[in-house]
Design a protein around this motif. Sequence first.
Motif, short mmCIF file in Angstrom:
data_model
loop_
_atom_site.label_atom_id
_atom_site.label_comp_id
_atom_site.label_asym_id
_atom_site.label_seq_id
_atom_site.Cartn_x
_atom_site.Cartn_y
_atom_site.Cartn_z
N ARG A 89 0.82 -1.21 0.00
CA ARG A 89 0.00 0.00 0.00
C ARG A 89 0.86 1.26 0.00
O ARG A 89 0.37 2.35 -0.32
N GLU A 90 2.12 1.16 0.40
CA GLU A 90 2.97 2.32 0.55
C GLU A 90 3.96 2.43 -0.61
O GLU A 90 4.84 1.60 -0.77
N ASN A 91 3.76 3.43 -1.43
CA ASN A 91 4.68 3.68 -2.54
C ASN A 91 4.74 5.18 -2.76
O ASN A 91 3.70 5.84 -2.86
N ALA A 92 5.96 5.69 -2.85
CA ALA A 92 6.14 7.15 -2.92
C ALA A 92 5.46 7.77 -4.13
O ALA A 92 5.07 8.94 -4.11
N ILE A 93 5.32 7.00 -5.20
CA ILE A 93 4.74 7.55 -6.43
C ILE A 93 3.32 7.03 -6.66
O ILE A 93 2.37 7.80 -6.83
N LEU A 94 3.16 5.69 -6.66
CA LEU A 94 1.89 5.10 -7.07
C LEU A 94 0.77 5.29 -6.04
O LEU A 94 -0.41 5.35 -6.42
N THR A 95 1.09 5.41 -4.76
CA THR A 95 0.04 5.63 -3.78
C THR A 95 -0.63 6.99 -3.97
O THR A 95 -1.86 7.06 -4.10
N PRO A 96 0.12 8.10 -4.03
CA PRO A 96 -0.55 9.40 -4.28
C PRO A 96 -1.16 9.49 -5.67
O PRO A 96 -2.22 10.11 -5.85
N VAL A 97 -0.54 8.86 -6.67
CA VAL A 97 -1.11 8.85 -8.02
C VAL A 97 -2.45 8.12 -8.02
O VAL A 97 -3.42 8.57 -8.67
N SER A 98 -2.52 7.03 -7.29
CA SER A 98 -3.76 6.26 -7.24
C SER A 98 -4.87 7.02 -6.54
O SER A 98 -6.03 6.97 -6.95
N HIS A 99 -4.54 7.75 -5.47
CA HIS A 99 -5.55 8.57 -4.80
C HIS A 99 -6.02 9.70 -5.72
O HIS A 99 -7.21 10.03 -5.74
N ALA A 100 -5.10 10.28 -6.48
CA ALA A 100 -5.48 11.32 -7.43
C ALA A 100 -6.36 10.76 -8.54
O ALA A 100 -7.34 11.40 -8.96
N ALA A 101 -6.04 9.55 -9.01
CA ALA A 101 -6.85 8.89 -10.04
C ALA A 101 -8.25 8.61 -9.50
O ALA A 101 -9.25 8.74 -10.23
N HIS A 102 -8.33 8.25 -8.22
CA HIS A 102 -9.63 8.00 -7.60
C HIS A 102 -10.48 9.27 -7.58
O HIS A 102 -11.67 9.25 -7.91
N ALA A 103 -9.85 10.40 -7.21
CA ALA A 103 -10.58 11.68 -7.19
C ALA A 103 -11.02 12.09 -8.59
O ALA A 103 -12.17 12.51 -8.81
N LEU A 104 -10.12 11.94 -9.56
CA LEU A 104 -10.45 12.30 -10.95
C LEU A 104 -11.52 11.36 -11.50
O LEU A 104 -12.36 11.77 -12.32
N TRP A 105 -11.51 10.12 -11.04
CA TRP A 105 -12.53 9.16 -11.49
C TRP A 105 -13.93 9.66 -11.14
O TRP A 105 -14.86 9.52 -11.94
N TRP A 106 -14.08 10.26 -9.96
CA TRP A 106 -15.40 10.75 -9.55
C TRP A 106 -15.81 11.97 -10.38
O TRP A 106 -17.00 12.20 -10.61
N VAL A 107 -14.85 12.76 -10.83
CA VAL A 107 -15.17 13.85 -11.75
C VAL A 107 -15.73 13.28 -13.05
O VAL A 107 -16.75 13.75 -13.57
N ALA A 108 -15.04 12.25 -13.57
CA ALA A 108 -15.50 11.61 -14.81
C ALA A 108 -16.87 10.96 -14.60
O ALA A 108 -17.73 11.01 -15.49
N ALA A 109 -17.08 10.37 -13.43
CA ALA A 109 -18.36 9.71 -13.15
C ALA A 109 -19.50 10.72 -13.09
O ALA A 109 -20.60 10.48 -13.61
N THR A 110 -19.25 11.87 -12.46
CA THR A 110 -20.27 12.91 -12.37
C THR A 110 -20.64 13.44 -13.75
O THR A 110 -21.82 13.57 -14.09
#
Length: 411
Positions: free
Chosen positions: A184-205
């Motif tokens: 679960r802990e990765n300096a790059i992919l963890t924050p990228v994945s959280h950002a992708a999750h937030a952007l996903w909800w923009v796309a969903a809306t």
Amino acid sequence: MNEYLDVTLASLRDGYVQVSAFVAVTVLLFGLIQYRTGGALVAKIEENERLQPVFGALMGLTPGCGGAIVMMPLYIRGTVSFGTVVATLIATAGDAAFVILVLAPEAALYAYGIAFVTAVVFGYLVDTVGLGVSRVDAAVAKLDPATTDGGTAVVGGGNRLGPNPGHDYDGANPAHSHEHGPDRENAILTPVSHAAHALWWVAATMGLVLGVTYLVRGAPDVAMEYGVSFDGLFTIFGLLGTTLSFYLYFVGRHYIGEGSVGRARESFESAYETFQHAAMETSFVTVWVIGAYLLYEYFLIVTGADIAAAAQTAGVLAPIAGAAVGLIPGCGPQIVLSGVYANGGIPFSALTANAISQDGDALFPLIAIDKKAAIVASIYTTIPAIVVGVALHFIWGPVLGMPSFGFGVLG
């Protein structure tokens, strides 16, 4: 190659806007209810023994598998009857419901209404006659007492056995959990994945707004273009949403958690966890929906087959085949079949038989804990599916004069 590319892009775009955006809203609403009530909905089901088959059917009727999945651990704990499990699974239309609700809403209203009535009647029949745990588990106990799940002894919903402490539902499938651990802990992919999750909800809306507009306009043909026009935004957010869904499902879940996909929890610890679960569940559905779209479209290109013509000649075998497909656990095959119906490929009787027979992802937790009960439940959902499907074959068109093919399909 141009034909394959056009079909691929159209499927990636349409699958998200026409189906996934609606899935997201439904799953999120159910999750928020669980979060805001702290699992009170489940508690009410446990308390009302006489109405449990009705509650089970209502939970199964909710699009997707979330409501049905919630019921399985209740049976495993011995707090709901086997008839309730059967009623839940009969009413469950799984993720295929989203396809029909979006593309053929009138057909969905009739098919799932028939499935609900069938679920309630057959659920009470199982409990009243004693076709559930009172006989099945007794027979299983004689063969192998260690495999008995300690579920409900069913006659009229009472006389419960306590849950078997040897069963650990929450840890039934730890190999597929990404809720904890060093990955679960990765300096790059963890924050990228959280950002992708937030952007996903923009796309969903945006996808939901575009999807509703698309339906209001009568499901017109949408050009594959990019820009600020309706067609351009439809394409941009459709492709963006699908891309992010694939990322979350195949990569992101390793770094932000999978949200208990396929194992809906009774409640959630935070609003963010609720949104995360909805996004992960919808991403899973998106992968299946896109796969089903592409499988169907590629099959037509390669073979030039006329599925509608084949189904026309199948006659009464069509609903029987629909019920047989429902025996396959999971939602993938059912999504494919729903897509075929939406394209006018199979009759309404086959769609309804499949809706009654299929158990969606809800069967997986039951299989993990009590395989024999899962097998019996699958048989019990298939029997009424064949009976109702065959009856509809002879009544729907010949007697009621309703169109057997393309009933309720938009466009």
